[in-house]
Every structure is written in C-alpha cells, then in structure tokens.
Design a protein around this motif. Sequence first.
Motif, PDB file in Angstrom:
ATOM      1  N   LEU A 192     -12.517  -3.152   2.216  1.00 44.62           N
ATOM      2  CA  LEU A 192     -11.749  -3.547   3.400  1.00 44.62           C
ATOM      3  C   LEU A 192     -10.486  -4.302   3.016  1.00 44.62           C
ATOM      4  O   LEU A 192      -9.427  -4.112   3.622  1.00 44.62           O
ATOM      5  N   ALA A 193     -10.602  -5.163   2.006  1.00 45.27           N
ATOM      6  CA  ALA A 193      -9.413  -5.888   1.557  1.00 45.27           C
ATOM      7  C   ALA A 193      -8.375  -4.936   0.982  1.00 45.27           C
ATOM      8  O   ALA A 193      -7.170  -5.098   1.211  1.00 45.27           O
ATOM      9  N   TYR A 236      -6.673  -3.161   3.854  1.00 44.62           N
ATOM     10  CA  TYR A 236      -5.757  -4.084   4.526  1.00 44.62           C
ATOM     11  C   TYR A 236      -4.450  -4.211   3.750  1.00 44.62           C
ATOM     12  O   TYR A 236      -3.364  -4.120   4.316  1.00 44.62           O
ATOM     13  N   VAL A 237      -4.568  -4.409   2.445  1.00 45.85           N
ATOM     14  CA  VAL A 237      -3.370  -4.570   1.621  1.00 45.85           C
ATOM     15  C   VAL A 237      -2.528  -3.301   1.641  1.00 45.85           C
ATOM     16  O   VAL A 237      -1.299  -3.338   1.795  1.00 45.85           O
ATOM     17  N   ARG A 265      -2.466  -0.939   3.943  1.00 46.77           N
ATOM     18  CA  ARG A 265      -1.918  -0.610   5.260  1.00 46.77           C
ATOM     19  C   ARG A 265      -0.801  -1.552   5.666  1.00 46.77           C
ATOM     20  O   ARG A 265       0.215  -1.130   6.212  1.00 46.77           O
ATOM     21  N   PHE A 266      -0.980  -2.829   5.400  1.00 43.09           N
ATOM     22  CA  PHE A 266      -0.040  -3.802   5.935  1.00 43.09           C
ATOM     23  C   PHE A 266       1.049  -4.217   4.944  1.00 43.09           C
ATOM     24  O   PHE A 266       1.994  -4.876   5.329  1.00 43.09           O
ATOM     25  N   TYR A 267       0.923  -3.796   3.697  1.00 45.34           N
ATOM     26  CA  TYR A 267       1.961  -4.154   2.739  1.00 45.34           C
ATOM     27  C   TYR A 267       2.696  -2.940   2.183  1.00 45.34           C
ATOM     28  O   TYR A 267       3.830  -3.058   1.743  1.00 45.34           O
TER      29      TYR A 267
END
Length: 262
Positions: free
Chosen positions: A64-65, A68-69, A71-73
């Motif tokens: 999940l981390a 997240y990284v 997708r959002f970075y």
Amino acid sequence: MVKISFQPVSAQKPDKENDVDKEEVHIHYPHEELVLPLQSKKSRINCLYCLTFGLVVFMSGLVLASIYVYRFYFIAQYSQVPEDVLFNCHMQYEDPGIHAPQHGRQELEENVGIYLQDNYEQISVPMPDFGGSDPADIIHDFHRGLTAYYDIALDKCYVIELNTTIVMPPRNLWELLVNVKKGTYLPQSYIIQEEMMVTGRVRNLRQLGPFIHRLCYGKDTYRLKRRSSSRRRIDRREARECHSIRHFANTFVVETVICERM
C-alpha cells in the motif's frame, strides 16, 4: 539392714546427646536437574500463525505504501492540474483561402489541458482575430473514443467518434508541446479540413462519459457524421448552415466544418 542405693546417672550421657544435637546431619539425595516444561505442539502452531499474520500485515502495508508513493508522487505530476499539463499555445500556419497581402499566414491560439491519468485532452479556442472560425471548447476522450465540440457562439454541443489519425493521444501531445515550449521542435504550418453533418440529437448525456457530460450539460447536443471525402467540398457561401471550428491537437491545424443541413 538392707541398703538401697541408686546408681547416679552418668554426666557423660547428656554431653553425648548434646554432641549429637550439635552435629550437622547431611542427607544426600540424588542430583536433581532443573527441567523446563516442554512447549506443547499447539503453542508452536499458534506462534507460527502469529508470525505469518504479522508478516502478511507487514507486506500489505509495504504494498500500500508503494502504491501511494507511485500514485501521488509519480503519476500526480501528470494527472493533476499544475503548470506542467496546462499550455498556452500559438501556432502559425498557411491558410490557402487567404491571399495577399497577408500571404495566407495565420496564427491560432489555444489553451490545452492534458490529463494523462484520465486519458483525455481539453482544448479551449478563443475567438480568433481574423474571424472565419467560432470560439469553442473541445474534449478528446481517448477512454470513451469520443470527441465533443462546444461551439460557444451557437451555444451547442456536437459529438462524434474520435479520429485518432489526426488527434494525438494525451502523452504524445504532451511530449510535443513540451518540445515546442523548449524550442527543440517547431510544428508544421499547414491546415487540413474535415467535413461533418448533424445526424440527430443526443438525449442521454451520461452515456458520453463524465468529461463530455460536464462540458455539454444544459446545452443542445447533437451527433455528427463525417462527410464522405468523395463528395464535393463544402462551399460555405452556398451552405449557410455550416460553421467551422479550428484547433490543433497534432503538428497541424484542423478545421472542422459542421453543417446543420446539407
């Protein structure tokens, strides 16, 4: 006379008893080792379950981390609306319909929004200085395979299948405009024309997808059909119900001529 006498108790006897009391008595037992109770098989299985569950939770958190990284970075720089996906463009091109003294040189201005994550492009064309073309908002939705033209002058929407031969996909168009902005590439300066006719009204805008639905909501919306190239070209002096929209989503300018009635 009989004399009865008692033998006095020897004083040594109490001493012996005292000595016995004072002696340390050592009793030797077999050597006993401290033995821990063995774990049962059930407790081992429970421990293994706890370890496995903890490992699964840790790996899930790691996945999940990572998502997240990513997708959002990494994706966010393309999918949101910062400066790197919004362009204000000016293109000069040759219009064969215009003669001297302008020598056919025209300039087209438009604002381009490129949304890589949603796979669509939104182009806004203001009223041109030279006239002959309507201001418009245009969406090329590559996910739905549709193009929508909102003619601002007429307050009408027109929808047709996306022509991928003349419209670049979002990522290709983004790379083109970045190179143009850097000055490493200059687009070709010519114009092509596509001719369309209205075939009917669209009643259900939701079937066109959220982006076109938002563009055309509350406006009269019509479907278009491309006119066969074998037919004669449109003479705008004769076909007064026709109007045009010019924009570019490639290395050239496209003039879309829309006719209400032929």
